[in-house]
Design an enzyme around this catalytic site. Structure first.
Site, short mmCIF file in Angstrom:
data_model
loop_
_atom_site.label_atom_id
_atom_site.label_comp_id
_atom_site.label_asym_id
_atom_site.label_seq_id
_atom_site.Cartn_x
_atom_site.Cartn_y
_atom_site.Cartn_z
N GLY A 45 0.73 -1.26 -0.12
CA GLY A 45 -0.02 -0.08 -0.03
C GLY A 45 0.95 1.41 -0.12
O GLY A 45 0.45 2.25 -0.57
N GLU A 100 3.94 4.13 6.01
CA GLU A 100 2.69 3.47 5.65
C GLU A 100 1.50 3.97 4.91
O GLU A 100 1.62 5.28 5.09
CB GLU A 100 1.97 3.01 7.18
N ASP A 104 -5.37 1.91 10.46
CA ASP A 104 -6.98 1.51 10.66
C ASP A 104 -6.90 1.05 12.12
O ASP A 104 -6.89 1.75 12.92
CB ASP A 104 -7.16 0.46 9.61
N LYS A 132 -6.89 6.59 10.23
CA LYS A 132 -8.11 6.29 10.07
C LYS A 132 -8.64 5.73 11.68
O LYS A 132 -8.58 4.53 11.84
CB LYS A 132 -8.95 5.23 9.15
N PHE A 153 -13.98 3.24 3.46
CA PHE A 153 -13.14 2.39 2.86
C PHE A 153 -12.50 3.29 1.47
O PHE A 153 -13.40 3.62 0.85
CB PHE A 153 -13.66 0.96 2.39
N ASP A 160 -5.60 -0.20 -1.96
CA ASP A 160 -6.35 -0.91 -3.06
C ASP A 160 -7.67 -1.57 -2.44
O ASP A 160 -7.84 -1.75 -1.32
CB ASP A 160 -5.36 -2.35 -3.30
N ARG A 166 -4.87 0.98 -7.16
CA ARG A 166 -3.64 1.32 -6.47
C ARG A 166 -3.02 2.80 -7.24
O ARG A 166 -2.27 3.50 -7.08
CB ARG A 166 -2.58 0.42 -6.26
P1 IMP Z 1 -4.54 -2.02 10.40
O1 IMP Z 1 -3.83 -3.19 10.61
O2 IMP Z 1 -6.09 -2.58 10.43
O3 IMP Z 1 -4.28 -0.69 10.68
O4 IMP Z 1 -4.57 -2.01 8.82
C1 IMP Z 1 -3.50 -1.22 7.92
C2 IMP Z 1 -3.60 -1.99 6.57
O5 IMP Z 1 -4.92 -2.15 6.15
C3 IMP Z 1 -3.23 -0.76 5.65
O6 IMP Z 1 -1.92 -0.60 5.49
C4 IMP Z 1 -3.90 -1.17 4.53
O7 IMP Z 1 -2.97 -1.97 3.50
C5 IMP Z 1 -5.14 -1.76 5.00
N1 IMP Z 1 -6.43 -0.65 4.79
C6 IMP Z 1 -7.23 -0.32 6.03
N2 IMP Z 1 -7.89 0.50 5.82
C7 IMP Z 1 -7.90 0.54 4.20
C8 IMP Z 1 -8.98 1.34 3.28
O8 IMP Z 1 -9.74 1.85 3.58
N3 IMP Z 1 -8.69 1.03 2.20
C9 IMP Z 1 -7.60 0.28 1.77
N4 IMP Z 1 -6.85 -0.49 2.65
C10 IMP Z 1 -6.86 -0.32 3.90
MG MG Z 2 -0.24 -0.83 4.38
#
Ligand code: IMP
Ligand code: MG
Length: 178
Positions: A45, A100, A104, A132, A153, A160, A166
């Site tokens: 990403g 990063e 999320d 987020k 999202f 992606d 992307r």
């Molecule tokens: P986390 O571990 O939940 O913080 O997720 C992080 C990863 O989830 C990010 O590096 C993204 O690859 C993916 N991700 C989280 N939210 C989104 C989104 O809204 N769109 C696309 N990918 C996301």
């Molecule tokens: Mg990522």
């Protein structure tokens, strides 16, 4: 074939993103003036963000890549994080910034930070394009953040949905049922 779904709204234009990236690079260059940084691109990403960001840095930078996976093909975090690709480089004693695309739940970075922290870098900071916080489960100290967003999202600028989108130069909200 691209998955079903439509982009319902542009959240950040190419111009807004580029301006913010330049601001972040200036801030990092100021903070590490006189030194150098070791940037870690968290694949896949953050590949677009990383390549943009490093081109605006005024300080020496070296780059390596890591890949962690938590999403699979869904739009909600699965909860388990796997390290799929590790660094080639020894980070002992170095000023490290993890780059990063979006934070999320925080699980990916929490795990990654732990993994890197035990390798004794001189410092370890996070730089994310998007924050987020709505579903955050792991508290994180995010040092550099492009934009904070609501619970959407989003795709584009490296982000992606099922590996597509992307390449979009802007960041848009995707409705998978649209
Ligand atoms: P986390 O571990 O939940 O913080 O997720 C992080 C990863 O989830 C990010 O590096 C993204 O690859 C993916 N991700 C989280 N939210 C989104 C989104 O809204 N769109 C696309 N990918 C996301
Ligand atoms: Mg990522």
């Amino acid at each position: 074939m691209p998955p079903e779904g439509i982009i319902t709204q542009t959240l950040f234009t190419r111009e807004q993103i580029q301006q913010r990236v330049e601001e972040l690079a200036a801030e990092i260059s100021r903070d590490y003036a006189g030194g150098e940084i070791f940037a870690i691109c968290l694949l896949k990403g953050s590949l677009v963000f990383t390549t943009d960001l490093i081109r605006h840095l005024d300080i020496p930078v070296t780059v390596d890549m890591m890949r962690a996976s938590s999403y699979g093909n869904s739009t909600v975090s699965s909860g388990s994080v796997k390290i799929l690709l590790d660094l080639d480089t020894d980070i002992t004693g170095r000023d490290v910034i993890i780059i990063e695309d979006i934070v999320d739940t925080g699980r990916t970075l929490h795990k990654t930070l732990h993994l890197l922290g035990v390798r004794n870098p001189k410092s370890l900071r996070i730089c994310t394009m998007l924050n987020k916080p709505h579903h955050r489960v792991e508290e994180l100290d995010i040092h550099y953040s492009g934009f904070t967003i609501d619970d959407h999202f989003v795709v584009g600028y490296g982000l992606d949905y099922q590996e597509y989108y992307r390449n979009l130069p802007y960041i848009g909200i995707l409705d998978p049922n649209g």
